[in-house]
Design a protein around this motif. Structure first.
Motif, PDB file in Angstrom:
ATOM      1  N   ILE A   1       0.857  -1.208   0.000  1.00 48.27           N
ATOM      2  CA  ILE A   1       0.000   0.000   0.000  1.00 48.27           C
ATOM      3  C   ILE A   1       0.884   1.246   0.000  1.00 48.27           C
ATOM      4  N   LYS A   2       1.920   1.228   0.848  1.00 49.43           N
ATOM      5  CA  LYS A   2       2.824   2.395   0.946  1.00 49.43           C
ATOM      6  C   LYS A   2       3.680   2.526  -0.321  1.00 49.43           C
ATOM      7  N   GLN A   3       4.235   1.387  -0.766  1.00 54.67           N
ATOM      8  CA  GLN A   3       5.107   1.388  -1.951  1.00 54.67           C
ATOM      9  C   GLN A   3       4.422   1.986  -3.181  1.00 54.67           C
ATOM     10  N   PHE A   4       3.126   1.627  -3.373  1.00 54.72           N
ATOM     11  CA  PHE A   4       2.400   2.121  -4.552  1.00 54.72           C
ATOM     12  C   PHE A   4       1.660   3.426  -4.267  1.00 54.72           C
ATOM     13  N   GLY A   5       1.772   3.923  -3.053  1.00 57.40           N
ATOM     14  CA  GLY A   5       1.112   5.186  -2.687  1.00 57.40           C
ATOM     15  C   GLY A   5      -0.392   5.104  -2.827  1.00 57.40           C
ATOM     16  N   ALA A   6      -0.962   3.943  -2.465  1.00 58.53           N
ATOM     17  CA  ALA A   6      -2.409   3.760  -2.651  1.00 58.53           C
ATOM     18  C   ALA A   6      -3.207   4.594  -1.643  1.00 58.53           C
ATOM     19  N   ASP A   7      -4.282   5.198  -2.150  1.00 62.42           N
ATOM     20  CA  ASP A   7      -5.173   5.982  -1.290  1.00 62.42           C
ATOM     21  C   ASP A   7      -6.309   5.125  -0.751  1.00 62.42           C
ATOM     22  N   VAL A   8      -6.671   4.090  -1.517  1.00 60.57           N
ATOM     23  CA  VAL A   8      -7.798   3.238  -1.122  1.00 60.57           C
ATOM     24  C   VAL A   8      -7.432   1.763  -1.312  1.00 60.57           C
ATOM     25  N   LEU A   9      -7.683   0.955  -0.288  1.00 62.12           N
ATOM     26  CA  LEU A   9      -7.562  -0.502  -0.401  1.00 62.12           C
ATOM     27  C   LEU A   9      -8.966  -1.057  -0.594  1.00 62.12           C
ATOM     28  N   VAL A  10      -9.170  -1.774  -1.690  1.00 63.59           N
ATOM     29  CA  VAL A  10     -10.477  -2.387  -1.958  1.00 63.59           C
ATOM     30  C   VAL A  10     -10.363  -3.896  -1.813  1.00 63.59           C
ATOM     31  N   MET A  11     -11.304  -4.491  -1.092  1.00 61.19           N
ATOM     32  CA  MET A  11     -11.349  -5.953  -0.971  1.00 61.19           C
ATOM     33  C   MET A  11     -12.806  -6.389  -1.098  1.00 61.19           C
ATOM     34  N   GLY A  12     -13.043  -7.614  -1.537  1.00 61.29           N
ATOM     35  CA  GLY A  12     -14.393  -8.153  -1.567  1.00 61.29           C
ATOM     36  C   GLY A  12     -14.870  -8.349  -0.133  1.00 61.29           C
ATOM     37  N   ASP A  13     -16.189  -8.347   0.055  1.00 63.27           N
ATOM     38  CA  ASP A  13     -16.686  -8.388   1.435  1.00 63.27           C
ATOM     39  C   ASP A  13     -16.571  -9.760   2.101  1.00 63.27           C
ATOM     40  N   ASP A  14     -15.983 -10.737   1.369  1.00 67.00           N
ATOM     41  CA  ASP A  14     -15.614 -11.989   2.050  1.00 67.00           C
ATOM     42  C   ASP A  14     -14.470 -11.698   3.039  1.00 67.00           C
ATOM     43  N   TRP A  15     -13.827 -10.538   2.892  1.00 70.68           N
ATOM     44  CA  TRP A  15     -12.731 -10.123   3.775  1.00 70.68           C
ATOM     45  C   TRP A  15     -13.177  -9.041   4.763  1.00 70.68           C
ATOM     46  N   GLU A  16     -14.487  -8.773   4.841  1.00 72.71           N
ATOM     47  CA  GLU A  16     -15.035  -7.692   5.688  1.00 72.71           C
ATOM     48  C   GLU A  16     -14.363  -7.619   7.057  1.00 72.71           C
ATOM     49  N   GLY A  17     -13.811  -6.474   7.388  1.00 70.05           N
ATOM     50  CA  GLY A  17     -13.204  -6.242   8.699  1.00 70.05           C
ATOM     51  C   GLY A  17     -11.778  -6.735   8.843  1.00 70.05           C
ATOM     52  N   ARG A  18     -11.334  -7.591   7.923  1.00 76.28           N
ATOM     53  CA  ARG A  18     -10.031  -8.237   8.091  1.00 76.28           C
ATOM     54  C   ARG A  18      -8.843  -7.324   7.791  1.00 76.28           C
ATOM     55  N   PHE A  19      -9.119  -6.176   7.145  1.00 74.76           N
ATOM     56  CA  PHE A  19      -8.010  -5.284   6.786  1.00 74.76           C
ATOM     57  C   PHE A  19      -8.165  -3.903   7.403  1.00 74.76           C
ATOM     58  N   ASP A  20      -8.984  -3.844   8.461  1.00 78.67           N
ATOM     59  CA  ASP A  20      -9.245  -2.552   9.101  1.00 78.67           C
ATOM     60  C   ASP A  20      -7.984  -1.946   9.716  1.00 78.67           C
ATOM     61  N   GLN A  21      -6.958  -2.773   9.953  1.00 78.11           N
ATOM     62  CA  GLN A  21      -5.716  -2.231  10.546  1.00 78.11           C
ATOM     63  C   GLN A  21      -4.996  -1.257   9.603  1.00 78.11           C
TER      64      GLN A  21
END
Ligand code: CTP
Length: 140
Positions: free
Chosen positions: A84-104
């Motif tokens: 995320i940092k390397q590519f300077g991403a502003d938004v991380l998108v994941m399918g909701d099968d991962w809901e809550g798993r990337f909130d960190q």
């Protein structure tokens, strides 16, 4: 307005309509879509089976989609924050099968979970194809 970069991750084996819809919706959230395609070794450890297509083929297929701007190999699940940092991403998108798993990652970017397309997955496709047993008549 500054350019908004979206990043998402996945295996994308046996590309199907659920994958395409997810990527199209992700792309619409910003100006540039970067896709981390998880390598075959990672999938073997994560899902217990290697993808049907090689990592390179899955990357070539994803990069051929009009909504995708850049692809890279996701080598480890633990590196998501670094990517995320390397590519300077502003938004991380994941399918909701991962809901809550990337909130960190909410302290370094926006995190969006998009609803999955119902009724299709690579695993189900593989099972459906394996279930097709041609009868002897079909060869006559
Ligand atoms: N995806 C989706 N709708 C589906 C299947 C997948 O929106 N019906 C999304 C996932 O949420 C993920 C991306 O597509 O963000 C890549 O998913 P992936 O795990 O590669 O695909 P699956 O079809 O879920 O694969 P599997 O059955 O092997 O878990």
């Amino acid at each position: 307005m500054p350019m908004k970069t979206i990043i998402t991750f996945g295996t994308y084996d046996l590309l199907h309509i659920g994958h395409v819809r997810l990527l199209q919706r992700a792309a619409k959230l910003g100006d540039k879509l970067i896709v981390g395609v998880s390598c075959s070794d990672l999938n073997l450890s994560k899902k217990g089976r290697a993808p049907v297509y090689t990592t390179q083929d899955r990357m070539d297929i994803i990069s051929a989609l009009a909504c995708v701007d850049e692809v890279f190999v996701e080598k480890s699940l633990e590196l998501k924050g670094d990517y995320i940092k390397q590519f300077g991403a502003d938004v991380l998108v994941m399918g909701d099968d991962w809901e809550g798993r990337f909130d960190q990652f909410k302290d370094i970017c926006e995190v969006v979970y998009l609803p999955r397309t119902q009724g299709i997955s690579t695993t189900e496709l593989i099972e459906e194809i394996a279930d097709i047993n041609p009868t002897p008549e079909s060869h006559t």
